[in-house]
Design a protein around this motif. Sequence first.
Motif, PDB file in Angstrom:
ATOM      1  N   LEU A  10      13.936  -4.264   4.556  1.00 18.43           N
ATOM      2  CA  LEU A  10      12.595  -4.554   5.035  1.00 18.43           C
ATOM      3  C   LEU A  10      11.775  -3.285   4.855  1.00 18.43           C
ATOM      4  CD1 LEU A  10      10.712  -6.598   6.540  1.00 18.43           C
ATOM      5  CD2 LEU A  10      11.375  -5.397   8.642  1.00 18.43           C
ATOM      6  N   TRP A  11      10.700  -3.381   4.087  1.00 17.08           N
ATOM      7  CA  TRP A  11       9.834  -2.220   3.877  1.00 17.08           C
ATOM      8  C   TRP A  11       8.986  -1.993   5.114  1.00 17.08           C
ATOM      9  CZ3 TRP A  11      11.326   0.689   0.132  1.00 17.08           C
ATOM     10  CH2 TRP A  11      11.908   0.129  -1.010  1.00 17.08           C
ATOM     11  N   VAL A  12       8.940  -0.761   5.576  1.00 15.50           N
ATOM     12  CA  VAL A  12       8.154  -0.383   6.750  1.00 15.50           C
ATOM     13  C   VAL A  12       7.373   0.889   6.423  1.00 15.50           C
ATOM     14  CG1 VAL A  12       9.793  -1.447   8.363  1.00 15.50           C
ATOM     15  CG2 VAL A  12      10.044   0.983   7.775  1.00 15.50           C
ATOM     16  N   ARG A  13       6.351   1.162   7.217  1.00 18.79           N
ATOM     17  CA  ARG A  13       5.561   2.369   6.926  1.00 18.79           C
ATOM     18  C   ARG A  13       6.086   3.605   7.655  1.00 18.79           C
ATOM     19  NH1 ARG A  13      -0.057   0.652   9.857  1.00 18.79           N
ATOM     20  NH2 ARG A  13       0.737   0.662  11.986  1.00 18.79           N
ATOM     21  N   ASN A  14       6.868   3.398   8.723  1.00 18.72           N
ATOM     22  CA  ASN A  14       7.360   4.532   9.497  1.00 18.72           C
ATOM     23  C   ASN A  14       8.664   4.125  10.175  1.00 18.72           C
ATOM     24  OD1 ASN A  14       7.551   5.839  12.336  1.00 18.72           O
ATOM     25  ND2 ASN A  14       6.253   7.244  11.166  1.00 18.72           N
ATOM     26  N   HIS A  15       9.693   4.919   9.989  1.00 24.86           N
ATOM     27  CA  HIS A  15      11.005   4.586  10.566  1.00 24.86           C
ATOM     28  C   HIS A  15      10.975   4.476  12.085  1.00 24.86           C
ATOM     29  CE1 HIS A  15      12.857   6.147   6.687  1.00 24.86           C
ATOM     30  NE2 HIS A  15      13.394   4.941   6.835  1.00 24.86           N
ATOM     31  N   ALA A  56      13.296   0.473   5.427  1.00 25.96           N
ATOM     32  CA  ALA A  56      13.082   1.415   4.328  1.00 25.96           C
ATOM     33  C   ALA A  56      11.605   1.767   4.186  1.00 25.96           C
ATOM     34  CB  ALA A  56      13.591   0.806   3.020  1.00 25.96           C
ATOM     35  N   VAL A  57      11.324   3.066   4.155  1.00 17.44           N
ATOM     36  CA  VAL A  57       9.971   3.550   3.900  1.00 17.44           C
ATOM     37  C   VAL A  57       9.837   3.741   2.392  1.00 17.44           C
ATOM     38  CG1 VAL A  57       8.375   5.475   4.256  1.00 17.44           C
ATOM     39  CG2 VAL A  57       9.784   4.666   6.153  1.00 17.44           C
ATOM     40  N   PRO A  58       8.799   3.149   1.787  1.00 12.83           N
ATOM     41  CA  PRO A  58       8.622   3.331   0.341  1.00 12.83           C
ATOM     42  C   PRO A  58       8.564   4.815  -0.012  1.00 12.83           C
ATOM     43  CG  PRO A  58       7.147   1.638   1.155  1.00 12.83           C
ATOM     44  CD  PRO A  58       7.766   2.290   2.360  1.00 12.83           C
ATOM     45  N   GLY A  59       9.330   5.174  -0.957  1.00 10.44           N
ATOM     46  CA  GLY A  59       9.428   6.574  -1.384  1.00 10.44           C
ATOM     47  C   GLY A  59      10.597   6.694  -2.340  1.00 10.44           C
ATOM     48  N   SER A  72       0.832  -0.636   0.282  1.00 11.49           N
ATOM     49  CA  SER A  72      -0.348  -1.507   0.362  1.00 11.49           C
ATOM     50  C   SER A  72       0.057  -2.969   0.503  1.00 11.49           C
ATOM     51  CB  SER A  72      -1.219  -1.310  -0.876  1.00 11.49           C
ATOM     52  OG  SER A  72      -2.308  -2.196  -0.862  1.00 11.49           O
ATOM     53  N   ALA A  73       1.033  -3.392  -0.275  1.00  9.14           N
ATOM     54  CA  ALA A  73       1.488  -4.780  -0.213  1.00  9.14           C
ATOM     55  C   ALA A  73       2.142  -5.081   1.133  1.00  9.14           C
ATOM     56  CB  ALA A  73       2.457  -5.068  -1.362  1.00  9.14           C
ATOM     57  N   VAL A  74       2.902  -4.132   1.671  1.00  7.11           N
ATOM     58  CA  VAL A  74       3.531  -4.315   2.983  1.00  7.11           C
ATOM     59  C   VAL A  74       2.461  -4.497   4.046  1.00  7.11           C
ATOM     60  CG1 VAL A  74       4.852  -3.146   4.801  1.00  7.11           C
ATOM     61  CG2 VAL A  74       5.683  -3.115   2.451  1.00  7.11           C
ATOM     62  N   ALA A  75       1.440  -3.645   4.025  1.00 11.43           N
ATOM     63  CA  ALA A  75       0.378  -3.699   5.039  1.00 11.43           C
ATOM     64  C   ALA A  75      -0.348  -5.037   5.035  1.00 11.43           C
ATOM     65  CB  ALA A  75      -0.613  -2.563   4.810  1.00 11.43           C
ATOM     66  N   LYS A  76      -0.348  -5.707   3.902  1.00 17.83           N
ATOM     67  CA  LYS A  76      -0.994  -7.017   3.791  1.00 17.83           C
ATOM     68  C   LYS A  76      -0.036  -8.158   4.119  1.00 17.83           C
ATOM     69  CE  LYS A  76      -4.096  -5.338   0.198  1.00 17.83           C
ATOM     70  NZ  LYS A  76      -4.411  -5.362  -1.227  1.00 17.83           N
ATOM     71  N   GLY A  77       1.208  -7.825   4.449  1.00 17.54           N
ATOM     72  CA  GLY A  77       2.199  -8.858   4.767  1.00 17.54           C
ATOM     73  C   GLY A  77       2.655  -9.627   3.547  1.00 17.54           C
ATOM     74  N   MET A  78       2.628  -8.994   2.393  1.00 17.35           N
ATOM     75  CA  MET A  78       2.910  -9.703   1.143  1.00 17.35           C
ATOM     76  C   MET A  78       4.352  -9.576   0.644  1.00 17.35           C
ATOM     77  SD  MET A  78      -0.002 -11.025   0.758  1.00 17.35           S
ATOM     78  CE  MET A  78       0.319 -11.857  -0.766  1.00 17.35           C
ATOM     79  N   LEU A  79       5.154  -8.717   1.234  1.00 18.64           N
ATOM     80  CA  LEU A  79       6.474  -8.482   0.652  1.00 18.64           C
ATOM     81  C   LEU A  79       7.636  -9.109   1.391  1.00 18.64           C
ATOM     82  CD1 LEU A  79       6.374  -4.832  -0.699  1.00 18.64           C
ATOM     83  CD2 LEU A  79       6.066  -6.976  -1.901  1.00 18.64           C
ATOM     84  N   SER A  80       7.407  -9.601   2.578  1.00 19.79           N
ATOM     85  CA  SER A  80       8.564 -10.150   3.278  1.00 19.79           C
ATOM     86  C   SER A  80       8.153 -11.128   4.358  1.00 19.79           C
ATOM     87  CB  SER A  80       9.385  -9.029   3.910  1.00 19.79           C
ATOM     88  OG  SER A  80       8.624  -8.405   4.920  1.00 19.79           O
ATOM     89  N   SER A  81       9.080 -11.962   4.689  1.00 17.08           N
ATOM     90  CA  SER A  81       8.970 -12.837   5.841  1.00 17.08           C
ATOM     91  C   SER A  81      10.387 -13.042   6.337  1.00 17.08           C
ATOM     92  CB  SER A  81       8.345 -14.182   5.454  1.00 17.08           C
ATOM     93  OG  SER A  81       8.238 -14.994   6.590  1.00 17.08           O
ATOM     94  N   PHE A 118       4.681 -13.748  14.238  1.00 20.61           N
ATOM     95  CA  PHE A 118       4.179 -12.442  14.650  1.00 20.61           C
ATOM     96  C   PHE A 118       4.363 -11.465  13.505  1.00 20.61           C
ATOM     97  CE2 PHE A 118       8.559 -12.832  16.048  1.00 20.61           C
ATOM     98  CZ  PHE A 118       9.150 -11.617  15.754  1.00 20.61           C
ATOM     99  N   ARG A 119       3.691 -10.310  13.607  1.00 21.88           N
ATOM    100  CA  ARG A 119       3.814  -9.280  12.585  1.00 21.88           C
ATOM    101  C   ARG A 119       4.273  -7.990  13.237  1.00 21.88           C
ATOM    102  NH1 ARG A 119      -1.180  -9.459   8.488  1.00 21.88           N
ATOM    103  NH2 ARG A 119       0.351  -8.474   7.166  1.00 21.88           N
ATOM    104  N   ASP A 120       4.966  -7.183  12.463  1.00 18.61           N
ATOM    105  CA  ASP A 120       5.381  -5.873  12.958  1.00 18.61           C
ATOM    106  C   ASP A 120       4.268  -4.856  12.702  1.00 18.61           C
ATOM    107  OD1 ASP A 120       5.548  -5.069  10.273  1.00 18.61           O
ATOM    108  OD2 ASP A 120       7.719  -4.800  10.294  1.00 18.61           O
TER     109      ASP A 120
END
Length: 136
Positions: A10-15, A56-59, A72-81, A118-120
């Motif tokens: 699951l891609w996240v912006r911050n661990h 996982a943080v993109p990097g 950017s795609a994660v922030a829009k909710g486009m990569l996972s459900s 809901f969204r994380d």
Amino acid sequence: MSVQVSHATLWVRNHDEALAFFDKLGFAVREDVKNGDYRWLAVTSFSQPDLAIVLAVPGHPMDEETAAHVKSAVAKGMLSSIVLSTDDCFATYEDLKAKGIEFTRPAAERPYGVDAAFRDPSGNEFRLLQAAGAPA
């Protein structure tokens, strides 16, 4: 020969932000390994310990441009459900709301069961599902 899923990413912006969120869901840390700037962090549900979600943080090993596109795609909710199952969607919905989880769709009866959305903090969408026929 047996093949099973042991980890899902699951891609996240911050661990740490993601870990605090999954703590509210009742998940525990299964693996937390740091190697320089890289961190392998996986959480698991107490009721399903054989399946871990890697936060996982993109990097690494992505280049900066690719990592920016993924963020950017994660922030829009486009990569996972992710669909989380429960035996009582209404009660779990109320419990998670009380813990500060913000729902985008309240728990309600649907043709396939009871569900809520809901969204994380990273923007990933989650569904909470009590499948039709499951006891309330």
